[in-house]
Design a protein around this motif. Structure first.
Motif, PDB file in Angstrom:
ATOM      1  N   UNK A  53       2.196   2.052   1.841  1.00 51.67           N
ATOM      2  CA  UNK A  53       3.334   1.130   1.800  1.00 51.67           C
ATOM      3  C   UNK A  53       4.538   1.714   2.518  1.00 51.67           C
ATOM      4  N   UNK A  54       4.834   2.982   2.250  1.00 51.26           N
ATOM      5  CA  UNK A  54       5.969   3.625   2.916  1.00 51.26           C
ATOM      6  C   UNK A  54       5.727   3.696   4.417  1.00 51.26           C
ATOM      7  N   UNK A  55       4.507   4.003   4.807  1.00 50.34           N
ATOM      8  CA  UNK A  55       4.167   4.044   6.226  1.00 50.34           C
ATOM      9  C   UNK A  55       4.270   2.674   6.875  1.00 50.34           C
ATOM     10  N   UNK A  56       3.880   1.641   6.149  1.00 47.65           N
ATOM     11  CA  UNK A  56       3.983   0.275   6.679  1.00 47.65           C
ATOM     12  C   UNK A  56       5.439  -0.085   6.940  1.00 47.65           C
ATOM     13  N   UNK A  57       6.308   0.291   6.020  1.00 49.23           N
ATOM     14  CA  UNK A  57       7.726  -0.045   6.165  1.00 49.23           C
ATOM     15  C   UNK A  57       8.430   0.773   7.243  1.00 49.23           C
ATOM     16  N   UNK A  58       7.919   1.960   7.512  1.00 47.27           N
ATOM     17  CA  UNK A  58       8.562   2.818   8.514  1.00 47.27           C
ATOM     18  C   UNK A  58       7.727   2.962   9.793  1.00 47.27           C
ATOM     19  N   UNK A  59       6.627   2.193   9.877  1.00 44.07           N
ATOM     20  CA  UNK A  59       5.732   2.208  11.032  1.00 44.07           C
ATOM     21  C   UNK A  59       5.226   3.617  11.346  1.00 44.07           C
ATOM     22  N   UNK A  60       4.737   4.278  10.286  1.00 43.93           N
ATOM     23  CA  UNK A  60       4.147   5.612  10.441  1.00 43.93           C
ATOM     24  C   UNK A  60       2.792   5.640   9.742  1.00 43.93           C
ATOM     25  N   UNK A  61       1.942   6.535  10.158  1.00 47.08           N
ATOM     26  CA  UNK A  61       0.637   6.703   9.536  1.00 47.08           C
ATOM     27  C   UNK A  61       0.806   7.194   8.098  1.00 47.08           C
ATOM     28  N   UNK A  62      -0.023   6.659   7.190  1.00 49.46           N
ATOM     29  CA  UNK A  62       0.091   7.012   5.779  1.00 49.46           C
ATOM     30  C   UNK A  62      -0.138   8.504   5.557  1.00 49.46           C
ATOM     31  N   UNK A  63      -0.944   9.138   6.395  1.00 52.14           N
ATOM     32  CA  UNK A  63      -1.200  10.580   6.226  1.00 52.14           C
ATOM     33  C   UNK A  63       0.040  11.411   6.525  1.00 52.14           C
ATOM     34  N   UNK A  64       0.872  10.940   7.441  1.00 48.04           N
ATOM     35  CA  UNK A  64       2.133  11.628   7.722  1.00 48.04           C
ATOM     36  C   UNK A  64       3.054  11.524   6.505  1.00 48.04           C
ATOM     37  N   UNK A  65       3.091  10.348   5.894  1.00 46.39           N
ATOM     38  CA  UNK A  65       3.902  10.146   4.694  1.00 46.39           C
ATOM     39  C   UNK A  65       3.416  11.070   3.587  1.00 46.39           C
ATOM     40  N   UNK A  66       2.101  11.107   3.362  1.00 41.36           N
ATOM     41  CA  UNK A  66       1.526  11.935   2.305  1.00 41.36           C
ATOM     42  C   UNK A  66       1.894  13.403   2.506  1.00 41.36           C
ATOM     43  N   UNK A  67       1.929  13.817   3.737  1.00 46.89           N
ATOM     44  CA  UNK A  67       2.225  15.219   4.039  1.00 46.89           C
ATOM     45  C   UNK A  67       3.718  15.536   3.923  1.00 46.89           C
ATOM     46  N   UNK A  68       4.562  14.637   4.412  1.00 44.90           N
ATOM     47  CA  UNK A  68       5.982  14.950   4.540  1.00 44.90           C
ATOM     48  C   UNK A  68       6.862  14.427   3.411  1.00 44.90           C
ATOM     49  N   UNK A  69       6.442  13.340   2.745  1.00 45.42           N
ATOM     50  CA  UNK A  69       7.345  12.710   1.779  1.00 45.42           C
ATOM     51  C   UNK A  69       6.741  12.540   0.390  1.00 45.42           C
ATOM     52  N   UNK A  70       5.611  13.144   0.161  1.00 39.19           N
ATOM     53  CA  UNK A  70       4.890  12.999  -1.098  1.00 39.19           C
ATOM     54  C   UNK A  70       5.781  13.279  -2.310  1.00 39.19           C
ATOM     55  N   UNK A  71       6.421  14.412  -2.337  1.00 37.09           N
ATOM     56  CA  UNK A  71       7.215  14.797  -3.510  1.00 37.09           C
ATOM     57  C   UNK A  71       8.372  13.837  -3.747  1.00 37.09           C
ATOM     58  N   UNK A  72       9.081  13.476  -2.703  1.00 38.01           N
ATOM     59  CA  UNK A  72      10.233  12.575  -2.865  1.00 38.01           C
ATOM     60  C   UNK A  72       9.793  11.220  -3.409  1.00 38.01           C
ATOM     61  N   UNK A  73       8.685  10.696  -2.915  1.00 35.00           N
ATOM     62  CA  UNK A  73       8.208   9.395  -3.384  1.00 35.00           C
ATOM     63  C   UNK A  73       7.718   9.465  -4.832  1.00 35.00           C
ATOM     64  N   UNK A  74       7.036  10.539  -5.182  1.00 31.45           N
ATOM     65  CA  UNK A  74       6.572  10.694  -6.567  1.00 31.45           C
ATOM     66  C   UNK A  74       7.759  10.799  -7.514  1.00 31.45           C
ATOM     67  N   UNK A  75       8.784  11.506  -7.122  1.00 31.97           N
ATOM     68  CA  UNK A  75       9.986  11.608  -7.959  1.00 31.97           C
ATOM     69  C   UNK A  75      10.675  10.249  -8.111  1.00 31.97           C
TER      70      UNK A  75
END
Length: 84
Positions: A53-75
């Motif tokens: 979902x975050x990748x869809x909104x920012x036009x990025x691959x979900x794996x990049x999101x998982x790697x770079x923003x995982x902690x912030x999104x979980x918080x």
């Protein structure tokens, strides 16, 4: 919404189950609130959907999101869940 990156038929079905049927609705909610709405609608998504979902909104691959923003999104998700 079918044109958004990372969102396949299963993801779109979960969004629809949660009443999120347009890109505008998804953008207004944001990835974390949309993910929470999906959970509250009775779906059991993995965290990969949150990254998608975050990748869809920012036009990025979900794996990049998982790697770079995982902690912030979980918080953010934890804060949303605690607030009710």
């Amino acid at each position: 919404m079918q044109k958004l990156r990372n969102l396949g038929s299963a993801s779109l079905k979960m969004l629809e189950t949660a009443g999120i049927i347009s890109e505008q609705q998804l953008r207004e909610l944001g990835s974390v609130a949309a993910y929470r709405a999906i959970q509250q609608a009775g779906c059991q998504p993995s965290l990969n959907l949150l990254w998608a979902l975050e990748g869809a909104l920012s036009d990025r691959d979900w794996r990049q999101i998982a790697k770079e923003e995982r902690t912030a999104l979980i918080l953010q998700l934890d804060d949303l869940e605690r607030s009710g």
